[in-house]
Write a protein that holds these residues in place. Structure first.
Motif, PDB file in Angstrom:
ATOM      1  N   ASN A  40       0.829  -1.191   0.000  1.00 29.34           N
ATOM      2  CA  ASN A  40       0.000   0.000   0.000  1.00 29.34           C
ATOM      3  C   ASN A  40       0.875   1.258   0.000  1.00 29.34           C
ATOM      4  N   TYR A  41       0.949   1.964  -1.159  1.00 28.74           N
ATOM      5  CA  TYR A  41       1.815   3.130  -1.307  1.00 28.74           C
ATOM      6  C   TYR A  41       0.992   4.353  -1.706  1.00 28.74           C
ATOM      7  N   PHE A  42       1.507   5.535  -1.330  1.00 24.26           N
ATOM      8  CA  PHE A  42       0.953   6.808  -1.779  1.00 24.26           C
ATOM      9  C   PHE A  42       2.079   7.639  -2.361  1.00 24.26           C
ATOM     10  N   ALA A  43       1.764   8.431  -3.374  1.00 22.84           N
ATOM     11  CA  ALA A  43       2.722   9.370  -3.960  1.00 22.84           C
ATOM     12  C   ALA A  43       2.019  10.702  -4.138  1.00 22.84           C
ATOM     13  N   GLY A  44       2.690  11.762  -3.731  1.00 14.78           N
ATOM     14  CA  GLY A  44       2.154  13.103  -3.918  1.00 14.78           C
ATOM     15  C   GLY A  44       2.831  13.765  -5.092  1.00 14.78           C
ATOM     16  N   PHE A  99      -1.721  10.027  -5.493  1.00 12.68           N
ATOM     17  CA  PHE A  99      -1.903   8.771  -6.213  1.00 12.68           C
ATOM     18  C   PHE A  99      -1.693   7.618  -5.245  1.00 12.68           C
ATOM     19  N   HIS A 100      -2.404   6.497  -5.471  1.00 10.51           N
ATOM     20  CA  HIS A 100      -2.398   5.365  -4.548  1.00 10.51           C
ATOM     21  C   HIS A 100      -2.166   4.072  -5.324  1.00 10.51           C
ATOM     22  N   GLY A 133       2.550  -1.543  -8.753  1.00 10.44           N
ATOM     23  CA  GLY A 133       2.235  -2.103 -10.075  1.00 10.44           C
ATOM     24  C   GLY A 133       1.267  -1.226 -10.861  1.00 10.44           C
ATOM     25  N   THR A 134       0.227  -0.753 -10.201  1.00  9.58           N
ATOM     26  CA  THR A 134      -0.738   0.157 -10.809  1.00  9.58           C
ATOM     27  C   THR A 134      -1.044   1.281  -9.831  1.00  9.58           C
ATOM     28  N   TRP A 135      -1.468   2.423 -10.369  1.00 10.30           N
ATOM     29  CA  TRP A 135      -1.729   3.599  -9.562  1.00 10.30           C
ATOM     30  C   TRP A 135      -3.087   4.190  -9.906  1.00 10.30           C
ATOM     31  N   SER A 136      -3.791   4.720  -8.899  1.00 12.53           N
ATOM     32  CA  SER A 136      -5.036   5.439  -9.141  1.00 12.53           C
ATOM     33  C   SER A 136      -4.923   6.835  -8.521  1.00 12.53           C
TER      34      SER A 136
END
Length: 157
Positions: A6-10, A23-24, A30-33
Protein backbone atom coordinates in the motif's frame (compact mmCIF):
# COMPACT_ATOMS: atom_id res chain seq x y z
CA UNK A 1 4.55 3.63 2.21
CA UNK A 2 1.78 2.29 4.45
CA UNK A 3 2.84 -1.36 4.20
CA UNK A 4 4.54 -3.71 1.69
CA UNK A 5 1.70 -3.32 -0.86
CA UNK A 6 0.00 0.00 0.00
CA UNK A 7 1.82 3.13 -1.31
CA UNK A 8 0.95 6.81 -1.78
CA UNK A 9 2.72 9.37 -3.96
CA UNK A 10 2.15 13.10 -3.92
CA UNK A 11 2.56 15.09 -7.11
CA UNK A 12 2.67 18.86 -6.86
CA UNK A 13 1.42 20.29 -10.16
CA UNK A 14 3.86 23.20 -10.40
CA UNK A 15 6.84 20.81 -10.32
CA UNK A 16 6.35 19.84 -13.97
CA UNK A 17 2.73 20.35 -14.95
CA UNK A 18 0.31 17.53 -15.60
CA UNK A 19 -2.08 16.07 -13.06
CA UNK A 20 -1.33 16.91 -9.47
CA UNK A 21 -2.63 15.48 -6.23
CA UNK A 22 -2.34 12.12 -4.51
CA UNK A 23 -1.90 8.77 -6.21
CA UNK A 24 -2.40 5.36 -4.55
CA UNK A 25 -1.09 1.90 -5.33
CA UNK A 26 -2.54 -1.19 -3.63
CA UNK A 27 -0.21 -3.60 -5.44
CA UNK A 28 3.31 -2.47 -4.45
CA UNK A 29 3.49 0.12 -7.25
CA UNK A 30 2.24 -2.10 -10.08
CA UNK A 31 -0.74 0.16 -10.81
CA UNK A 32 -1.73 3.60 -9.56
CA UNK A 33 -5.04 5.44 -9.14
CA UNK A 34 -5.57 9.18 -8.72
CA UNK A 35 -7.37 9.47 -5.34
CA UNK A 36 -7.30 13.24 -4.70
CA UNK A 37 -6.84 16.31 -6.88
CA UNK A 38 -5.45 18.13 -3.83
CA UNK A 39 -2.44 17.44 -1.62
CA UNK A 40 0.94 16.10 -2.52
CA UNK A 41 3.11 19.19 -2.13
CA UNK A 42 5.06 18.67 1.08
CA UNK A 43 5.66 15.38 2.91
CA UNK A 44 2.48 14.12 4.62
CA UNK A 45 1.80 13.60 8.30
CA UNK A 46 0.76 10.08 9.25
CA UNK A 47 -1.08 10.66 12.52
CA UNK A 48 -1.10 8.32 15.49
CA UNK A 49 -4.59 7.09 14.52
CA UNK A 50 -3.30 6.09 11.06
CA UNK A 51 -5.00 8.92 9.19
CA UNK A 52 -2.96 10.96 6.72
CA UNK A 53 -2.77 14.77 6.53
CA UNK A 54 -1.29 16.18 3.32
CA UNK A 55 -0.97 19.89 2.57
CA UNK A 56 -2.05 21.26 -0.78
CA UNK A 57 -0.88 24.22 -2.84
CA UNK A 58 -4.31 25.91 -2.57
CA UNK A 59 -4.21 26.59 1.20
CA UNK A 60 -6.01 23.43 2.30
CA UNK A 61 -5.05 20.18 3.99
CA UNK A 62 -6.27 16.89 2.60
CA UNK A 63 -7.23 14.32 5.26
CA UNK A 64 -7.08 10.64 4.33
CA UNK A 65 -8.92 8.16 6.55
CA UNK A 66 -9.02 4.36 6.43
CA UNK A 67 -5.37 4.16 5.38
CA UNK A 68 -6.11 6.64 2.60
CA UNK A 69 -9.23 4.95 1.21
CA UNK A 70 -11.25 8.18 1.61
CA UNK A 71 -10.03 11.79 1.31
CA UNK A 72 -11.61 15.06 2.46
CA UNK A 73 -10.12 18.56 2.50
CA UNK A 74 -10.42 21.79 4.44
CA UNK A 75 -11.79 24.94 2.89
CA UNK A 76 -9.48 27.58 4.38
CA UNK A 77 -9.70 30.67 2.21
CA UNK A 78 -8.41 34.18 2.97
CA UNK A 79 -5.93 35.35 5.62
CA UNK A 80 -5.92 31.97 7.39
CA UNK A 81 -4.93 30.11 4.23
CA UNK A 82 -2.48 27.37 5.07
CA UNK A 83 0.98 27.10 3.55
CA UNK A 84 2.19 24.05 1.68
CA UNK A 85 4.28 22.64 4.57
CA UNK A 86 4.29 19.32 6.38
CA UNK A 87 1.75 19.52 9.23
CA UNK A 88 2.57 18.13 12.68
CA UNK A 89 0.50 16.34 15.31
CA UNK A 90 0.62 17.40 18.95
CA UNK A 91 0.44 14.81 21.76
CA UNK A 92 -3.24 15.67 22.34
CA UNK A 93 -4.10 14.89 18.69
CA UNK A 94 -4.40 18.49 17.49
CA UNK A 95 -2.96 19.22 14.04
CA UNK A 96 -0.66 22.23 13.52
CA UNK A 97 0.31 23.94 10.27
CA UNK A 98 1.33 27.43 9.14
CA UNK A 99 -0.13 30.45 7.41
CA UNK A 100 2.10 33.29 6.26
CA UNK A 101 1.16 35.21 9.42
CA UNK A 102 0.50 32.60 12.14
CA UNK A 103 1.00 29.14 13.51
CA UNK A 104 -2.40 27.53 12.83
CA UNK A 105 -4.03 24.80 14.95
CA UNK A 106 -6.94 22.43 14.38
CA UNK A 107 -8.88 20.77 17.18
CA UNK A 108 -11.24 18.95 14.78
CA UNK A 109 -8.84 16.75 12.78
CA UNK A 110 -8.08 19.34 10.11
CA UNK A 111 -11.60 20.51 9.25
CA UNK A 112 -10.93 24.06 10.52
CA UNK A 113 -7.83 25.93 11.67
CA UNK A 114 -7.44 28.90 14.02
CA UNK A 115 -4.41 31.14 14.69
CA UNK A 116 -2.31 30.05 17.67
CA UNK A 117 -0.02 32.46 19.50
CA UNK A 118 1.04 35.92 18.33
CA UNK A 119 1.41 36.93 14.66
CA UNK A 120 4.77 35.87 13.24
CA UNK A 121 7.48 38.47 12.49
CA UNK A 122 8.34 36.73 9.21
CA UNK A 123 6.83 34.40 6.64
CA UNK A 124 7.87 30.92 7.82
CA UNK A 125 8.89 28.01 5.58
CA UNK A 126 8.54 25.08 7.99
CA UNK A 127 7.68 23.84 11.45
CA UNK A 128 8.34 20.94 13.78
CA UNK A 129 7.25 19.88 17.25
CA UNK A 130 9.69 18.94 20.00
CA UNK A 131 8.41 16.35 22.47
CA UNK A 132 11.46 17.11 24.64
CA UNK A 133 10.42 20.65 25.55
CA UNK A 134 6.81 20.61 24.25
CA UNK A 135 7.46 23.47 21.85
CA UNK A 136 6.78 24.27 18.23
CA UNK A 137 9.75 25.52 16.24
CA UNK A 138 9.35 27.53 13.04
CA UNK A 139 12.03 28.79 10.67
CA UNK A 140 12.76 30.91 7.64
CA UNK A 141 15.71 31.94 5.50
CA UNK A 142 16.63 34.52 2.87
CA UNK A 143 18.70 32.39 0.44
CA UNK A 144 21.75 34.48 1.33
CA UNK A 145 25.09 33.42 2.77
CA UNK A 146 24.23 34.28 6.36
CA UNK A 147 22.09 32.95 9.17
CA UNK A 148 19.39 35.45 10.08
CA UNK A 149 19.24 36.53 13.75
CA UNK A 150 15.64 35.27 13.98
CA UNK A 151 16.06 32.27 11.64
CA UNK A 152 14.43 29.91 14.16
CA UNK A 153 11.68 30.81 16.61
CA UNK A 154 10.08 28.83 19.42
CA UNK A 155 6.43 28.77 20.54
CA UNK A 156 5.92 27.18 23.96
CA UNK A 157 2.76 25.17 24.50
Amino acid sequence: VVNSRNYFAGCFMSFGGGTGGIFHSKDAGGTWSHVSIKGGGAPPLVATDGSIFWSSDDGSIVHGVGQGENWVWTQTIGPGTLMNVSPVELPDGKIVSLSRQNVMISSDRGRTFQPMGPPLPFSPVGLTFSTFDRSIYIWHFDCGNRVLPNAIMKLWL
